[in-house]
Structures are given as C-alpha cells and as structure tokens.
Design a protein around this motif. Structure first.
Motif, PDB file in Angstrom:
ATOM      1  N   LYS A 171       0.826  -1.213   0.000  1.00  0.00           N
ATOM      2  CA  LYS A 171       0.000   0.000   0.000  1.00  0.00           C
ATOM      3  C   LYS A 171       0.863   1.267   0.000  1.00  0.00           C
ATOM      4  N   SER A 172       2.070   1.150   0.602  1.00  0.00           N
ATOM      5  CA  SER A 172       2.936   2.334   0.629  1.00  0.00           C
ATOM      6  C   SER A 172       3.448   2.710  -0.769  1.00  0.00           C
ATOM      7  N   THR A 173       3.380   1.728  -1.718  1.00  0.00           N
ATOM      8  CA  THR A 173       3.843   2.017  -3.092  1.00  0.00           C
ATOM      9  C   THR A 173       2.746   2.616  -3.963  1.00  0.00           C
ATOM     10  N   LEU A 174       1.510   2.632  -3.444  1.00  0.00           N
ATOM     11  CA  LEU A 174       0.389   3.077  -4.281  1.00  0.00           C
ATOM     12  C   LEU A 174       0.500   4.553  -4.696  1.00  0.00           C
ATOM     13  N   PRO A 175       0.972   5.455  -3.814  1.00  0.00           N
ATOM     14  CA  PRO A 175       1.100   6.848  -4.282  1.00  0.00           C
ATOM     15  C   PRO A 175       2.017   6.985  -5.503  1.00  0.00           C
TER      16      PRO A 175
END
Length: 791
Positions: free
Chosen positions: A564-568
């Motif tokens: 989820k931290s890679t989604l941005p």
C-alpha cells in the motif's frame, strides 16, 4: 566412656564377647554436648530412679553428683538393685576412704560384665557431673534395661518393641523411638491404659495438649503404680528433642511394673476355610481366563484397524477417519484400560492366595500370561501412536494439496486468459499491406508485446513448479493438472517461436518505415508494464493464503502494508501515462489531425488503466479485511493454545507430584494394615476427584484439534503423554492397595502378627527405599522428556 560386654544375660570376663547395645549407646560426652538441656532431664530422671530403689533401704539422695561422692550410697544402691552384698565400706571421711568405696562399687559393676572406660573413682569423688551421670546410666542399662527381652530382641530394641505392641491399638500413637514419639504424652497414657484401663480416660485426651497429657500420666503412675515422677512435662515439651536416656529410664519402670502382672497376649486362632478358599481361587482363575481372552481378542481386532494406512483422496474422507479415531480414544479404549488394570490385580491376588494355601502358582493358558497381555498392549499403543501421527500428516498433506491445486488453477486461468488470441495475433500478415508508419507502429507494438511476454515468463514457471509439487505430494487429480500444465507449456513455446518469427518479419521491413509517433510509443512502453503491474497487484490481492500462527499472518499484513505504501508512486505513474494520451489528443487537436483509431502500439487504453486501477483500489480494503479476519482467527487459536498449556502444565505437575508422593507413601506407611488400606483408598478417591481436571484438558484438546492446531509453544506436554501418566498414576495406587490387601491376606492366613509384618516391611523398605522413591516419578519424567510441544 562406658562399654558393656555381656551375652544372654550372663556375666562374662571384661573385654570378652560381642558388643551389646550398651556399648553402642554410651557416647555420653557427645550426647551432653549436643543439647545441654538433656543434662537437666537426666539429672532429674536418674535422681528419681535412684531414689525409687534407695527408699527400700530407707534413704534417698538430693544431689546426684554430691551424694555419691563418698561411695556409701552408691554401694547401697548397687546392693538394693542387685540383691547381693558388696564388700564392707570404709567409714572414714578422708579422700582415700571415699576413693576406696567408689572403687568397690566400680569393681562390682565390672564384675557384672561391664567394661568401664574413662570413668575412675577420682572423677566421682571430685563430683564430676558428666562422669557421675555416665556411671548411673551404665547401672540403669545393666540392671534395668539389658535384661529386657521380647521375641529374641533385647535391651533397647526389646523395650521399643514392647512399647510398640502395647500402644499399637491407640489412635495418634506411633512409637518409633525414645524421644519425639513420647513428646505429646499420649504414648505414656496408652501404656497405662493398656494394662489399667480403669485409671485413665484415654478418649478424653487431646494431642494438642501435651503438658496435660504428660502430667496426667506421671501423676497416675506415681499414685497408683508406685512409679515415681522422673520427668518434667514442661522440660519435655520445651525441648526440640527430649533426652532418649531419660525417656528409656522412665519407660523401663513401666515395663518392670507391668511385665510381671500381665502375660503375653494369646495369639488368635487361625480360621481355616480351605474349601471356600479353593472355590474362590477356581472362580478367579476362570474369570482371569475369560477376561484375558476377551481383552486379547479386542486387541487383535483393533491393531489391524490402526495399521490400515490407506491414503484418502479428499479432506472430508480424512477428517472422517480422524473422527473415528477420536471415538476410539474417547469411548472404546478407556474401558479396556480398566480391564487390563483389573486383570493384573486379579492375577497378583490369585497368586498370593494360592501361595498362602500352599497350592501351585496359577499358570494361565498359553498366550494369556500377563506378559503376553502387556506385549499385545504395547503393540496396540505403538500402532495407535503411528496411526495418530499418520492422520495428522495426511491432513496436513491434503490441506496443502487443496491449497496448491486452487492456486494452480487460478494462475492457469489468468495465464490462459492472457494468451487467448495471441497465436492469431502473431500469425497475421497485416504488415504486408500496411504503410511505412503502420509497419513501424506494428513493430513497436510487437516490442511492447515482447515486454509483456517476458513479464509473463515468471507466471509460467510458477505454474510448472506448482504442478511438479502436486505430483510429488501425490495429488488425486494429478493427470488433469499435468494435462493442463503441458498444454500451457507447449503453447508458451509456440508463442515464443511465433514472436521471434514475427519480429524478424517486421525488422526486414523496418528500413522502409520512417515516421513514428513517439508519444504513442512512449505510452505503450509505459502502459504495458504498468498494466502488467496492476494485473500482478490484483492477482496478489486475490491470492489465497494459509497460515498457522500469528507471526505468519503478521508477515502477510506487513507485506500488504508495504504494498500500500507504493500506491502513491503507482498513482503518479498512472497519471503520467494518462498525461501522455492527453498530450496526443492535444497535439492532434492543435494540428487538426484525425486519429485513425486506437494506439497502434498497444491495446491498453486509458479507460482500461483507470478501470483496473479502480478495481485494484477496491480490492485493497477487501484484502485488509481478509487479513484482519485471519489475524483474529490466529489470535483465537493462540488463546486455545494458552488455555490448553495452562491446564496441561497444571495436570502434568499434579501427576508428577502424585507419582513421587505415592512412592513415598508406599515406603513410609504406618499403623495397622486396615488403617493403611483405608488411607490408600481415601488417597485413591482423592486422586479420582481430580478427573474433572483431566476432562477439562480433554475439552481443550478437542477444541485445538477441531481448529487444526498442530503446535503449542507454551507447554512441553502432549495429551497422549498426560493420558499415559494419568493411567500410570491410577495403576500405581491400585497396585499399592492390592499389595496391602495381599499383606492382610498373608497376615490372616499365616497368623503373622501386625508387629511382625511391620518388622518385615521395615527391613524391606530399608533396602528398597531408593528404588521405591524414584521408580514412579522416573517413568513420568521419561514420558515428559520424550514428548514434543504438540500432539
């Protein structure tokens, strides 16, 4: 120091003959150094004892070390207690006269077979208290204690045996020595009551009031039995360990007072019931044979069932086998355990009865010996353990197979969906009639396809690896899996060959193509991996998972949080890709260009990217929920582990303590055999009252098995080992009860008295103590050490 040499109550030469009790018990200086309070007790007791004899001559003493210094009263005392005349004393008051008189007394003592060491007339004349007390003790030993004889035991042992026999029927009285056993005063009262029940109300005495008890006995003895008060109740109660010599001196007075007035008890007549005993023995033999046959037949039928390890194809079939095994453990085996225990008890009881009846030992039919039954039972438990391990192993295997099969078909379906139509695309000849720009577009489109193809290589390898693992684990539908896997691999080879062929064809015409739309190409190059990333992300978000503990699910949650931290950054890439398409539209509109259709280099449209992005974003909370639900499940499983472990640790410690305790009980049991039997049965009832704790543990174990929990780091105990320990504990107490019952049978059949049995048992326990104390808990310890952290 004082040593005696005497044999069979006859005088012998000084220094000859074997050492008697008096030689072994006269370490006088050492005794007084151990406890100064003993000297006070000895002074009072020895003074009273001397006066009980001197009063027959019309005199007495006040200070034991002062009144014997001139030797006159000492010689008089010896004449009174021996009934013999000593040489005429010297009446002078000089030191030499006193020494001569004391020497005459010491010579008379030596003439009675007593060897005097380190006691000289000078010490007595000088008023040496320790030497004077030592001398009086030798006189007491020789004339009051040495001649006591009870059933081939003499002196101290004979006096102790006499006391034990006389006080045996009385509650709260257990005479084992001449110090602590007399401290509460009940033993003195019991001796008096046994011979003169009219003098004492024994039932009114309380064990917690020793001073009253002691004073009552002393006063009754002095008033009615002519035994002077030689002890002080407060001194005895206030001393940690009363002086043994003082107690012996006083108790010997009771012996001499009662031994001449009462004859030994008449031994009970034996009651012979030979016919009834024989009939009972025959019935026991028949019962043993029948029970042994039935038990062996049950074992014979059960072992093949436990040895049947035929693999099952589905989890439901395997779980049905597991439920059958639980029924066996819960309903079928426990009654057979009781039958086996009863069989051993019956066999031992029968052999004891036959031996007491002078009949040959019982020899069961061939194959029905206790050893045969134990051997068959051992084989049964070995098969049972192997069967349980096999069930758990098969459940894990089938669970793993179901997970792998589902994962295989999921990945295969995704791959087949991706490859659908790819062969037709790679075999078309559209470039032959295309313009230069169209050919260049086709070439770039092919490059994007190759990138996509390479990205899918990993999925094909995963599919092949999963199929291989399914084959190795003997999956029931391996043929279908292999067929599908082979089809995918063959198709993949064809796609590779067709891709290479089309690339070569496009490259041959590349020199004829000049213009290219860089924006389309850039869009295609960035859209393809991004699209593939989204597909991979959605695949991962839908990926099935199976975990067995909190750490594993927390690892998945951590990985998901990292994703989820890679989604941005991924969203920035999506916006960048969409901006390329927007730039194309802007250029076309600003230059009046009419776009012929979709991007020639890729089939990935901005709409599909947005659609997949929205779909992927909707899957994230779904994945969050699934992981959280699994975390809650694992926490619940961990709670089950902790409950089972807490109960297992409590039950395990209880079983181990009771195993050690029954070992000590079997060695240290006192009182009558009937009292011992009653105590053991109460102890057995106490153990059986702990059964609810075992049932609670079984309940936790059932919940753990239903939850398919295979490990437990909170306890070293397993259910099987605790069951075995519990069975061993109950078997041990049953055998101990049986041993006491057999002793009662032996006593009643042979006419052996309670005291003789206690003597035999004391001798046996002396040599068997170490083995008896360690054997019980050693077995449970071995079971504990051989265990694992899960069942």
């Amino acid at each position: 120091m004082v040593d005696y040499h005497a044999a069979n109550n006859q005088s012998s030469a000084v220094g000859e003959g074997p050492p008697t009790y008096m030689e072994q018990e006269n370490d006088w200086d050492r005794d007084l150094l151990l406890d100064p309070a003993w000297e006070k007790q000895q002074r009072k007791t020895f003074t009273a004892w001397c006066n009980s004899h001197l009063r027959k001559a019309g005199t007495q003493i006040e200070n034991i070390e002062e009144d014997f210094r001139d030797g006159l009263k000492l010689m008089l005392l010896l004449e009174v207690i021996s009934g013999e005349r000593l040489p005429k004393p010297e009446r002078g008051k000089m030191r030499v006269h006193k020494i001569n008189n004391v020497n005459k007394a010491l010579d008379f003592i030596a003439s009675k077979g007593v060897k005097l060491v380190s006691i000289g007339a000078e010490e007595i004349v000088d008023g040496n208290a320790k030497m004077t007390l030592g001398m009086i003790w030798t006189i007491i030993l020789r004339f009051a204690i040495q001649d006591i004889s009870v059933e081939e035991t003499s002196a101290k042992e004979g006096l102790l045996l006499w006391c034990q026999r006389k006080t045996a029927p009385y509650k709260n009285v257990n005479v084992q020595n001449f110090h602590i056993s007399w401290k509460d005063g009940l033993a003195f009262n019991a001796l008096i009551h046994r011979h003169r029940p009219d003098l004492i109300d024994y039932d009114s005495l309380r064990k917690d009031d020793p001073v009253t008890n002691l004073n009552n006995a002393f006063e009754v003895a002095e008033k009615h039995l002519d035994i002077p008060k030689m002890l002080d109740a407060e001194d005895i109660v206030g001393t940690l360990r009363p002086d043994e010599k003082a107690i012996m001196t006083y108790v010997s007075c009771f012996y001499h007072a009662f031994s001449g007035a009462q004859k030994a008890e008449t031994a009970a007549n034996r009651i012979c019931k030979v016919l009834a005993v024989n009939q009972e023995n025959e019935q026991m033999m028949e019962d043993y044979e029948k029970l042994a046959s039935e038990l062996l037949e049950w074992i014979r039928r059960t072992i093949p069932w436990l040895l049947n390890r035929e693999k099952q194809k589905t989890m439901n079939e395997m779980q049905a086998k597991q439920e059958d095994f639980r029924d066996y453990r819960r309903d079928h085996k426990p009654p057979k355990v009781q039958e086996k225990c009863q069989l051993e008890i019956s066999f031992n009881t029968l052999q004891t009865k036959l031996r007491l009846s002078n009949r040959p030992a019982f020899m069961p039919s061939e194959g029905r010996m206790v050893s045969d039954i134990n051997g068959a039972w051992h084989s049964l438990e070995g098969a049972e353990k192997g069967y349980e391990e096999w069930i758990l192993s098969e459940i894990r295997r089938l669970e793993r197979l179901e997970h792998l099969a589902e994962k295989f078909h999921q990945k295969a379906a995704i791959h087949e969906s991706w490859t659908d139509g790819k062969e037709a695309m790679l075999t078309q000849k559209d470039y032959e009639t295309s313009t230069l720009s169209e050919v260049k577009a086709l070439l770039r489109k092919h490059e994007a396809f190759e990138s996509d193809l390479a990205a899918h290589q990993d999925r094909v390898e995963q599919i092949a690896a999963i199929a291989q693992e399914l084959n190795e684990l003997d999956y029931c539908d391996s043929a279908k899996v292999n067929t599908r896997c082979q089809k995918i691999c063959d198709q993949w080879d064809v796609l590779g060959a067709l891709t290479q062929s089309r690339k070569e064809s496009l490259e041959r015409t590349e020199k004829q193509l000049e213009s290219i739309d860089e924006l389309y190409l850039e869009y295609a190059k960035r859209a393809a991996p991004f699209n593939n990333w989204m597909e991979g992300a959605m695949e991962d978000l839908q990926d099935m998972f199976i975990v067995h503990n909190i750490e594993e699910i927390q690892g998945l949650i951590t990985a998901h949080e990292q994703f989820k931290s890679t989604l941005p950054e991924a969203n920035k890439e999506r916006e960048a890709i969409q901006s390329i398409q927007a730039e194309v539209q802007k250029i076309a509109q600003s230059n009046g260009i009419k776009l012929s259709g979709a991007n020639p280099y890729t089939t990935i449209t901005p709409e599909s990217i947005d659609s997949k992005w929205e779909k992927a974003m909707s899957m994230v909370p779904q994945r969050d929920k699934a992981l959280q639900e699994e975390l809650d499940k694992q926490k619940n499983n961990d709670t089950l582990r902790a409950k089972f472990a807490n109960q297992a640790n409590t039950v395990g410690a209880y079983i181990q303590d009771k195993m050690e305790e029954i070992g000590r009980i079997s060695i240290e049991m006192n009182g009558t055999l009937e009292d011992q039997l009653t105590s053991l049965k109460e102890y057995q009832s106490n153990i059986m009252s702990y059964m609810p704790e075992m049932n609670t543990l079984e309940g936790y174990h059932q919940l753990i098995q239903e939850a398919l929990i295979f490990d437990n780091q909170y306890t070293p105990y397993t259910m099987e080992h605790l069951r075995v320990g519990w069975e061993q504990l109950n078997t041990t107490i049953a055998r101990t009860i049986n041993e006491v019952e057999n002793q009662i049978l032996t006593r009643d059949a042979k006419g052996i008295s309670q005291e003789q049995l206690q003597e035999y048992r004391a001798s046996f326990n002396h040599f068997d103590k170490v083995r008896g104390q360690t054997q019980g808990h050693q077995l449970f310890k071995e079971l504990y050490l051989s265990g694992t952290c899960s069942e």
